[in-house]
Design an enzyme around this catalytic site. Structure first.
Site, short mmCIF file in Angstrom:
data_model
loop_
_atom_site.label_atom_id
_atom_site.label_comp_id
_atom_site.label_asym_id
_atom_site.label_seq_id
_atom_site.Cartn_x
_atom_site.Cartn_y
_atom_site.Cartn_z
N HIS A 1 -2.25 -0.43 15.92
CA HIS A 1 -2.05 0.24 15.37
C HIS A 1 -1.36 1.43 15.81
O HIS A 1 -2.08 2.13 16.61
CB HIS A 1 -3.21 0.39 14.30
CG HIS A 1 -2.88 1.61 13.53
ND1 HIS A 1 -1.88 0.83 11.81
CD2 HIS A 1 -3.24 2.93 13.02
CE1 HIS A 1 -2.05 2.06 11.14
NE2 HIS A 1 -2.62 3.17 12.03
N HIS B 1 -9.21 0.86 10.22
CA HIS B 1 -9.91 2.11 9.88
C HIS B 1 -10.50 1.75 8.10
O HIS B 1 -10.59 1.90 7.22
CB HIS B 1 -9.34 3.14 8.96
CG HIS B 1 -8.30 4.00 9.88
ND1 HIS B 1 -8.89 4.21 10.99
CD2 HIS B 1 -7.16 4.16 9.53
CE1 HIS B 1 -8.03 4.50 11.76
NE2 HIS B 1 -6.36 4.53 11.04
N GLU C 1 -10.56 4.99 5.43
CA GLU C 1 -10.23 6.20 7.13
C GLU C 1 -11.23 7.10 6.55
O GLU C 1 -12.44 8.05 7.73
CB GLU C 1 -8.99 6.42 7.75
CG GLU C 1 -9.09 7.52 8.42
CD GLU C 1 -8.10 7.93 9.21
OE1 GLU C 1 -6.72 7.31 8.59
OE2 GLU C 1 -7.57 8.73 10.42
N HIS D 1 0.10 1.74 2.17
CA HIS D 1 -0.15 2.96 3.61
C HIS D 1 -1.91 3.07 2.71
O HIS D 1 -1.87 3.30 3.85
CB HIS D 1 0.53 4.01 2.79
CG HIS D 1 -0.04 5.50 3.30
ND1 HIS D 1 -1.16 5.57 3.61
CD2 HIS D 1 0.07 6.19 4.60
CE1 HIS D 1 -1.50 6.78 4.23
NE2 HIS D 1 -1.05 6.61 5.09
N TYR E 1 6.44 4.93 8.28
CA TYR E 1 6.67 5.29 6.34
C TYR E 1 7.44 6.44 6.41
O TYR E 1 7.87 6.85 5.50
CB TYR E 1 4.82 5.69 6.40
CG TYR E 1 4.41 6.40 6.75
CD1 TYR E 1 4.01 8.31 7.35
CD2 TYR E 1 3.28 6.29 7.47
CE1 TYR E 1 3.67 8.98 7.80
CE2 TYR E 1 2.13 7.04 8.29
CZ TYR E 1 2.64 8.33 7.99
OH TYR E 1 2.12 9.16 9.00
N HIS F 1 -4.12 0.74 5.29
CA HIS F 1 -4.99 1.77 5.64
C HIS F 1 -6.02 1.57 4.73
O HIS F 1 -6.45 2.42 3.73
CB HIS F 1 -4.97 3.05 5.74
CG HIS F 1 -3.92 3.80 7.12
ND1 HIS F 1 -2.90 4.14 6.63
CD2 HIS F 1 -3.93 3.24 7.83
CE1 HIS F 1 -2.07 4.34 7.96
NE2 HIS F 1 -2.52 4.21 8.87
N ARG G 1 -3.33 16.94 9.29
CA ARG G 1 -2.62 15.80 8.82
C ARG G 1 -1.55 17.53 8.47
O ARG G 1 -0.15 17.14 8.42
CB ARG G 1 -2.76 15.05 7.47
CG ARG G 1 -1.88 14.54 6.88
CD ARG G 1 -2.59 13.76 6.14
NE ARG G 1 -2.39 14.88 4.78
CZ ARG G 1 -2.59 14.21 3.15
NH1 ARG G 1 -2.16 12.93 2.41
NH2 ARG G 1 -2.70 15.16 2.16
N ARG H 1 -4.51 5.54 -1.68
CA ARG H 1 -4.20 7.24 -2.42
C ARG H 1 -3.37 7.23 -2.68
O ARG H 1 -2.48 7.44 -3.67
CB ARG H 1 -4.33 8.13 -1.02
CG ARG H 1 -5.89 8.02 -0.66
CD ARG H 1 -5.98 9.90 0.35
NE ARG H 1 -6.20 8.92 1.30
CZ ARG H 1 -5.35 8.93 2.84
NH1 ARG H 1 -3.93 10.43 2.36
NH2 ARG H 1 -5.67 8.45 3.73
N HIS I 1 1.18 5.30 15.65
CA HIS I 1 2.09 6.33 14.53
C HIS I 1 3.04 6.62 15.79
O HIS I 1 2.70 7.80 15.93
CB HIS I 1 1.71 7.25 13.49
CG HIS I 1 1.14 6.21 12.69
ND1 HIS I 1 1.57 5.33 11.29
CD2 HIS I 1 -0.40 6.29 12.58
CE1 HIS I 1 0.07 5.24 10.50
NE2 HIS I 1 -1.08 5.49 11.05
N ASP J 1 -3.29 4.30 17.45
CA ASP J 1 -3.02 5.31 16.25
C ASP J 1 -2.48 6.52 16.18
O ASP J 1 -1.38 6.54 16.41
CB ASP J 1 -4.96 5.16 15.83
CG ASP J 1 -4.60 5.95 13.66
OD1 ASP J 1 -2.89 6.07 13.45
OD2 ASP J 1 -5.37 6.38 13.54
ZN LIG Z 1 -2.49 4.64 10.59
#
Ligand SMILES: [Zn+2]
Length: 425
Positions: free
Chosen positions: A55, A256, A229, A199, A117, A226, A78, A202, A57, A302
């Site tokens: 995993h 997660h 988390e 994703h 993404y 995901h 974030r 959410r 990003h 991650d």
């Molecule tokens: Zn992630």
């Protein structure tokens, strides 16, 4: 024929004086207790199967150590992450990801699962090639010498009742059909594999989750999602909804499962779980419950606060000791399996094992260094409980040496590549 010889290797057990013969990019034969044959390349230290980073990003690496020194939580982190996402284009993303993947190669990572993404240009405008960003990542992994599974992610809304806004517009394909159409343009090759991702609950409604899962199955793609988390996500019942949407099965990996209490539906469907403890603790996400012994397990770095799969593996056990006050829930063999074959499996590759037929991906760990000098310790325990990424000396992917004596063979100065790629953002 290429071949390698190692003084010690971990074949799921201790092995000495091991000769590994390679045909094409797979292991053809393994012999133990033999002298180094003429022409065999010698690997120092302890040879392990290649490490799988299930995993990633890649662009989060630009935030390493930046968001420290202040208060905050996942959501404030974030916001910073979105600032970086807002600035990348296919060229700068390629430059950054190539450096990040080269850092991974130096850490012994031979395959990465990139949960991708950041698809479109500012405001959601389409690039002329709508997969320009994904293809930049595929090229970056190729240039850094490791395998990649591009887990192309469907991302449709900004929250349960919120449309995409701001930088999130770059993530969206309109609907699941738009995602399916765009991803039809991506192709596997020898070193890369296309996968699918949801994703989160959410970012997708239930019908769209069902659609993405159906497309993944139809195309025989690994599917990652995901799951849970943050504790705030519990009332949305993400596991129940994923199950109802048909997401759970043998090709699926949940990333997660941090606040999950009941793993029975996960185990029963053969679904895997990817744990990313260094990021989860970095973001203050909380602890994870004891994972059942039958669970298919993998690890990911991650957000790349740390890129060290040994650290990911031991963190699961050490966090469990902190939480429960007991030792030995996860033994070194299981943790090392999860960091190697478990990750390969989650990413749709037949590798991560030192055995005939497996991809010829393996790494050598220095046994003479200050951290790893432990002559009475079993091999898997040295790897998981003593070594760090800095103890990886050599990395072989598909029979080809990508890292030799701690130097990347294609990216001359990885530190500089990272500094320049991040400074330019
Ligand atoms: Zn992630």
């Amino acid at each position: 024929m290429t071949s390698y010889w190692a003084e010690r290797a971990w074949l799921g057990r201790r092995a000495e004086r091991v000769h590994i013969e390679i045909e094409g990019e797979r292991i053809a034969a393994i012999a133990e207790g033999v002298d180094p044959p003429a022409g065999a390349e010698q690997l120092p230290g302890l040879v392990l199967p290649g490490l799988a980073n299930a995993h990633s990003h890649a662009f989060h690496r630009a935030l390493r150590a930046v968001a420290e020194g202040g208060e905050g939580d996942f959501w404030s982190w974030r916001d910073r992450m979105y600032e970086i996402a807002g600035r990348l284009d296919p060229d700068s993303y390629h430059r950054l990801a190539r450096a990040v993947y080269a850092e991974m190669a130096l850490a012994g990572v031979t395959v990465v699962g990139e949960f991708h993404y950041l698809h479109h240009a500012t405001g959601g405008a389409r690039y002329q090639n709508p997969n320009a960003m994904g293809e930049a990542l595929l090229a970056a992994a190729r240039d850094a010498g490791l395998r990649i599974t591009l887990l192309d992610c469907c991302y449709l809304r900004g929250g349960f009742d919120r449309p995409l806004e701001g930088v999130q517009l770059r993530f969206g394909d309109g609907d699941a059909d738009g995602w399916a159409l765009r991803t039809e343009g991506l192709r596997d090759d020898a070193g890369s594999r296309i996968g699918a991702a949801i994703h989160s609950v959410r970012a997708l409604d239930d019908d769209s989750m069902t659609q993405v899962a159906a497309v993944a199955r139809e195309r025989d793609l690994p599917l990652h999602m995901h799951l849970l988390e943050r504790r705030e996500e519990l009332p949305a019942r993400p596991l129940e909804r994923a199950a109802e949407a048909g997401v759970l099965d043998r090709l699926t990996t949940l990333v997660h499962a941090t606040h999950l209490a009941d793993f029975a539906p996960v185990v029963e469907t053969g679904t895997g779980v990817c744990v990313c403890r260094t990021t989860e603790r970095f973001l203050g996400d909380g602890t994870i419950a004891t994972l059942p012994a039958e669970l298919r397990l993998s690890f990911g770095s991650d957000s790349h606060a740390v890129v060290d799969l040994f650290e990911e593996a031991r963190a699961l056990e050490l966090d469990e000791r902190t939480r429960t006050g007991t030792r030995g829930t996860y033994g070194p063999d299981r943790l090392l399996d999860a960091a190697t074959s478990g990750g390969y499996d989650a990413l749709g590759w037949d590798g991560g094992r030192l055995e005939p037929g497996s991809l010829a991906d393996f790494v050598a760990v220095d046994l003479g260094g200050v951290r790893t000098s432990a002559p009475h310790a079993p091999e898997a325990a040295i790897a998981v409980f003593a070594a760090t990424a800095a103890d990886v000396t050599d990395v072989v992917v598909g029979g080809r040496r990508v890292v030799r004596d701690r130097r990347h063979q294609d990216v001359e100065d990885v530190g500089r590549a990272l500094r320049e790629a991040i400074a330019a953002l």
